[in-house]
Design a protein around this motif. Sequence first.
Motif, PDB file in Angstrom:
ATOM      1  N   LEU A   1       0.829  -1.205   0.000  1.00 33.08           N
ATOM      2  CA  LEU A   1       0.000   0.000   0.000  1.00 33.08           C
ATOM      3  C   LEU A   1       0.860   1.251   0.000  1.00 33.08           C
ATOM      4  CD1 LEU A   1      -2.722   1.379   0.137  1.00 33.08           C
ATOM      5  CD2 LEU A   1      -2.734   1.009   2.613  1.00 33.08           C
ATOM      6  N   ARG A   2       1.933   1.246   0.771  1.00 34.47           N
ATOM      7  CA  ARG A   2       2.829   2.406   0.786  1.00 34.47           C
ATOM      8  C   ARG A   2       3.472   2.623  -0.592  1.00 34.47           C
ATOM      9  NH1 ARG A   2       4.012   4.629   5.611  1.00 34.47           N
ATOM     10  NH2 ARG A   2       3.521   3.472   7.522  1.00 34.47           N
ATOM     11  N   THR A   3       3.830   1.526  -1.253  1.00 37.70           N
ATOM     12  CA  THR A   3       4.415   1.634  -2.588  1.00 37.70           C
ATOM     13  C   THR A   3       3.423   2.268  -3.556  1.00 37.70           C
ATOM     14  OG1 THR A   3       5.809  -0.303  -2.219  1.00 37.70           O
ATOM     15  CG2 THR A   3       5.403   0.336  -4.509  1.00 37.70           C
ATOM     16  N   TRP A   4       2.172   1.854  -3.463  1.00 36.19           N
ATOM     17  CA  TRP A   4       1.150   2.435  -4.341  1.00 36.19           C
ATOM     18  C   TRP A   4       0.977   3.925  -4.078  1.00 36.19           C
ATOM     19  CZ3 TRP A   4      -3.176  -1.841  -3.815  1.00 36.19           C
ATOM     20  CH2 TRP A   4      -2.761  -2.982  -4.515  1.00 36.19           C
ATOM     21  N   LEU A   5       1.016   4.320  -2.815  1.00 34.84           N
ATOM     22  CA  LEU A   5       0.865   5.728  -2.477  1.00 34.84           C
ATOM     23  C   LEU A   5       2.030   6.558  -3.023  1.00 34.84           C
ATOM     24  CD1 LEU A   5      -0.418   5.404   1.199  1.00 34.84           C
ATOM     25  CD2 LEU A   5      -1.678   6.351  -0.730  1.00 34.84           C
ATOM     26  N   LYS A   6       3.253   6.026  -2.894  1.00 41.97           N
ATOM     27  CA  LYS A   6       4.415   6.735  -3.415  1.00 41.97           C
ATOM     28  C   LYS A   6       4.360   6.844  -4.933  1.00 41.97           C
ATOM     29  CE  LYS A   6       7.543   5.389   0.350  1.00 41.97           C
ATOM     30  NZ  LYS A   6       8.764   4.622   0.701  1.00 41.97           N
ATOM     31  N   ARG A   7       3.947   5.753  -5.579  1.00 41.29           N
ATOM     32  CA  ARG A   7       3.856   5.763  -7.033  1.00 41.29           C
ATOM     33  C   ARG A   7       2.793   6.751  -7.494  1.00 41.29           C
ATOM     34  NH1 ARG A   7       2.879   0.009  -9.336  1.00 41.29           N
ATOM     35  NH2 ARG A   7       4.829  -0.272  -8.167  1.00 41.29           N
TER      36      ARG A   7
END
Length: 211
Positions: free
Chosen positions: A38-44
Amino acid sequence: MPPPHPPELRRRAVELARRGDISLLRLAKELGISRSCLRTWLKRDAAEARSGAGDRPAREVGKELAELRGRNRRLETENDVLRRAVELALGERSPKVVYSLIRKLADGRVPVAVACRLLRVSTSGYYDWLGRPEPPRALRDKELTEMIRRIHADSDGTYGSPRVYAKLRSDLGEEVSRKRVERLMREAGLRGAHGSPSSAARARPGPRPSA
Protein backbone atom coordinates in the motif's frame (compact mmCIF):
# COMPACT_ATOMS: atom_id res chain seq x y z
CA MET A 1 4.95 -15.31 -8.47
CA PRO A 2 1.48 -14.18 -7.30
CA PRO A 3 -0.72 -12.53 -9.95
CA PRO A 4 -0.54 -8.71 -10.07
CA HIS A 5 -3.21 -6.75 -8.27
CA PRO A 6 -5.90 -5.31 -10.58
CA PRO A 7 -5.59 -1.57 -11.33
CA GLU A 8 -9.01 -0.84 -9.83
CA LEU A 9 -7.88 -2.28 -6.49
CA ARG A 10 -4.83 -0.03 -6.51
CA ARG A 11 -6.94 3.06 -7.31
CA ARG A 12 -9.46 2.22 -4.61
CA ALA A 13 -6.73 1.58 -2.05
CA VAL A 14 -5.01 4.89 -2.80
CA GLU A 15 -8.28 6.82 -2.58
CA LEU A 16 -9.23 5.28 0.76
CA ALA A 17 -5.71 5.83 2.11
CA ARG A 18 -5.79 9.49 1.06
CA ARG A 19 -9.07 9.96 2.87
CA GLY A 20 -7.35 8.97 6.12
CA ASP A 21 -10.46 7.50 7.75
CA ILE A 22 -8.53 4.44 8.99
CA SER A 23 -4.89 3.56 9.51
CA LEU A 24 -2.79 2.16 6.66
CA LEU A 25 -2.31 -1.09 8.56
CA ARG A 26 -6.03 -1.65 9.01
CA LEU A 27 -6.83 -0.62 5.41
CA ALA A 28 -4.21 -3.00 4.04
CA LYS A 29 -5.65 -5.87 6.09
CA GLU A 30 -9.19 -5.14 4.91
CA LEU A 31 -8.06 -5.08 1.27
CA GLY A 32 -5.96 -8.24 1.65
CA ILE A 33 -2.63 -6.61 0.79
CA SER A 34 0.51 -5.84 2.75
CA ARG A 35 1.15 -2.44 4.25
CA SER A 36 4.41 -2.14 2.28
CA CYS A 37 2.46 -2.75 -0.93
CA LEU A 38 0.00 0.00 0.00
CA ARG A 39 2.83 2.41 0.79
CA THR A 40 4.42 1.63 -2.59
CA TRP A 41 1.15 2.44 -4.34
CA LEU A 42 0.87 5.73 -2.48
CA LYS A 43 4.41 6.73 -3.42
CA ARG A 44 3.86 5.76 -7.03
CA ASP A 45 0.61 7.72 -7.15
CA ALA A 46 2.31 10.79 -5.69
CA ALA A 47 5.15 10.48 -8.22
CA GLU A 48 2.67 10.23 -11.11
CA ALA A 49 0.83 13.28 -9.84
CA ARG A 50 4.07 15.29 -9.68
CA SER A 51 5.16 14.25 -13.16
CA GLY A 52 1.75 14.83 -14.67
CA ALA A 53 1.50 11.20 -15.80
CA GLY A 54 -1.57 10.75 -13.64
CA ASP A 55 -3.51 13.64 -15.21
CA ARG A 56 -6.86 12.58 -16.65
CA PRO A 57 -9.99 14.42 -17.77
CA ALA A 58 -12.07 15.69 -14.86
CA ARG A 59 -15.12 13.79 -16.14
CA GLU A 60 -13.21 10.50 -16.10
CA VAL A 61 -11.87 11.14 -12.61
CA GLY A 62 -15.32 12.12 -11.34
CA LYS A 63 -16.88 9.00 -12.82
CA GLU A 64 -14.22 6.80 -11.22
CA LEU A 65 -14.68 8.46 -7.82
CA ALA A 66 -18.45 7.93 -8.05
CA GLU A 67 -17.90 4.25 -8.83
CA LEU A 68 -15.50 3.90 -5.90
CA ARG A 69 -17.94 5.56 -3.53
CA GLY A 70 -20.65 3.20 -4.74
CA ARG A 71 -18.40 0.21 -4.13
CA ASN A 72 -17.55 1.51 -0.68
CA ARG A 73 -21.25 1.81 0.17
CA ARG A 74 -21.84 -1.73 -1.05
CA LEU A 75 -18.94 -2.99 1.07
CA GLU A 76 -20.33 -1.24 4.13
CA THR A 77 -23.74 -2.81 3.48
CA GLU A 78 -22.19 -6.25 3.00
CA ASN A 79 -20.18 -5.88 6.22
CA ASP A 80 -23.35 -4.93 8.07
CA VAL A 81 -25.15 -7.99 6.68
CA LEU A 82 -22.26 -10.26 7.68
CA ARG A 83 -22.16 -8.78 11.17
CA ARG A 84 -25.87 -9.35 11.64
CA ALA A 85 -25.60 -12.86 10.22
CA VAL A 86 -22.91 -13.67 12.78
CA GLU A 87 -25.12 -12.32 15.56
CA LEU A 88 -28.03 -14.47 14.39
CA ALA A 89 -25.86 -17.56 13.94
CA LEU A 90 -24.24 -17.26 17.35
CA GLY A 91 -27.18 -15.81 19.24
CA GLU A 92 -28.41 -19.20 20.45
CA ARG A 93 -24.98 -20.76 20.85
CA SER A 94 -23.36 -21.44 24.19
CA PRO A 95 -20.54 -19.15 25.33
CA LYS A 96 -18.07 -22.01 24.80
CA VAL A 97 -18.82 -22.01 21.06
CA VAL A 98 -18.23 -18.26 20.88
CA TYR A 99 -15.04 -18.54 22.93
CA SER A 100 -13.73 -21.26 20.60
CA LEU A 101 -14.30 -18.95 17.65
CA ILE A 102 -12.49 -16.12 19.40
CA ARG A 103 -9.50 -18.36 20.07
CA LYS A 104 -9.30 -19.22 16.37
CA LEU A 105 -9.53 -15.52 15.49
CA ALA A 106 -6.79 -14.75 18.01
CA ASP A 107 -4.57 -17.36 16.36
CA GLY A 108 -5.07 -15.36 13.16
CA ARG A 109 -3.76 -12.25 14.94
CA VAL A 110 -7.18 -10.68 15.54
CA PRO A 111 -7.07 -8.76 18.87
CA VAL A 112 -9.03 -10.67 21.48
CA ALA A 113 -10.59 -7.47 22.85
CA VAL A 114 -11.93 -6.55 19.41
CA ALA A 115 -13.31 -10.06 18.76
CA CYS A 116 -14.97 -10.17 22.19
CA ARG A 117 -16.59 -6.78 21.66
CA LEU A 118 -17.94 -7.65 18.19
CA LEU A 119 -19.23 -11.04 19.37
CA ARG A 120 -20.65 -9.46 22.53
CA VAL A 121 -18.88 -11.45 25.21
CA SER A 122 -16.60 -10.25 27.99
CA THR A 123 -12.83 -10.54 27.76
CA SER A 124 -12.69 -11.69 31.37
CA GLY A 125 -15.17 -14.48 30.59
CA TYR A 126 -13.08 -15.54 27.61
CA TYR A 127 -9.87 -15.67 29.63
CA ASP A 128 -11.61 -17.55 32.45
CA TRP A 129 -12.74 -20.12 29.88
CA LEU A 130 -9.25 -20.23 28.41
CA GLY A 131 -7.87 -21.00 31.85
CA ARG A 132 -4.98 -18.55 31.77
CA PRO A 133 -3.57 -17.78 35.22
CA GLU A 134 -3.02 -14.08 34.59
CA PRO A 135 -5.65 -11.65 35.94
CA PRO A 136 -7.97 -9.99 33.40
CA ARG A 137 -6.43 -6.54 33.92
CA ALA A 138 -2.92 -7.81 33.12
CA LEU A 139 -4.18 -9.61 30.03
CA ARG A 140 -6.10 -6.51 28.99
CA ASP A 141 -2.89 -4.49 29.34
CA LYS A 142 -1.16 -6.95 27.00
CA GLU A 143 -3.93 -6.64 24.42
CA LEU A 144 -3.86 -2.85 24.59
CA THR A 145 -0.08 -2.78 24.38
CA GLU A 146 -0.18 -4.87 21.21
CA MET A 147 -2.70 -2.49 19.64
CA ILE A 148 -0.64 0.50 20.76
CA ARG A 149 2.52 -0.97 19.22
CA ARG A 150 0.72 -1.47 15.90
CA ILE A 151 -0.66 2.08 15.85
CA HIS A 152 2.74 3.50 16.81
CA ALA A 153 4.52 1.46 14.13
CA ASP A 154 1.93 2.45 11.52
CA SER A 155 2.70 6.11 12.25
CA ASP A 156 6.43 5.41 11.68
CA GLY A 157 7.02 6.11 15.34
CA THR A 158 5.66 9.67 15.23
CA TYR A 159 2.52 9.29 17.35
CA GLY A 160 2.62 10.17 21.02
CA SER A 161 0.04 9.09 23.59
CA PRO A 162 -2.66 11.66 22.62
CA ARG A 163 -2.84 10.49 19.00
CA VAL A 164 -2.51 6.82 19.91
CA TYR A 165 -5.34 7.29 22.42
CA ALA A 166 -7.47 8.96 19.72
CA LYS A 167 -6.82 6.09 17.29
CA LEU A 168 -7.75 3.49 19.88
CA ARG A 169 -11.04 5.27 20.55
CA SER A 170 -12.02 6.25 16.99
CA ASP A 171 -10.61 3.44 14.81
CA LEU A 172 -10.87 0.45 17.14
CA GLY A 173 -13.66 1.64 19.46
CA GLU A 174 -11.66 0.75 22.57
CA GLU A 175 -12.90 2.00 25.94
CA VAL A 176 -9.63 3.01 27.55
CA SER A 177 -8.46 5.99 29.56
CA ARG A 178 -5.75 8.33 28.38
CA LYS A 179 -3.73 7.73 31.54
CA ARG A 180 -3.71 4.01 30.85
CA VAL A 181 -2.43 4.60 27.31
CA GLU A 182 0.28 6.88 28.67
CA ARG A 183 1.32 4.26 31.22
CA LEU A 184 1.42 1.41 28.71
CA MET A 185 3.43 3.47 26.21
CA ARG A 186 5.86 4.44 28.95
CA GLU A 187 6.26 0.82 30.05
CA ALA A 188 6.76 -0.29 26.43
CA GLY A 189 9.33 2.45 25.81
CA LEU A 190 7.28 3.99 22.98
CA ARG A 191 7.79 7.66 22.29
CA GLY A 192 6.30 10.16 19.88
CA ALA A 193 8.07 12.34 17.33
CA HIS A 194 9.20 14.79 19.99
CA GLY A 195 10.75 12.09 22.14
CA SER A 196 8.08 12.00 24.83
CA PRO A 197 6.26 8.73 25.56
CA SER A 198 3.29 10.61 27.02
CA SER A 199 2.24 13.91 28.43
CA ALA A 200 2.05 12.36 31.87
CA ALA A 201 5.59 11.06 31.61
CA ARG A 202 7.24 14.43 31.06
CA ALA A 203 10.10 15.16 33.40
CA ARG A 204 8.88 16.41 36.74
CA PRO A 205 10.97 18.63 38.99
CA GLY A 206 12.74 16.64 41.66
CA PRO A 207 12.71 17.45 45.36
CA ARG A 208 14.40 20.66 46.32
CA PRO A 209 17.71 20.18 48.10
CA SER A 210 17.57 20.85 51.77
CA ALA A 211 19.26 23.99 52.99
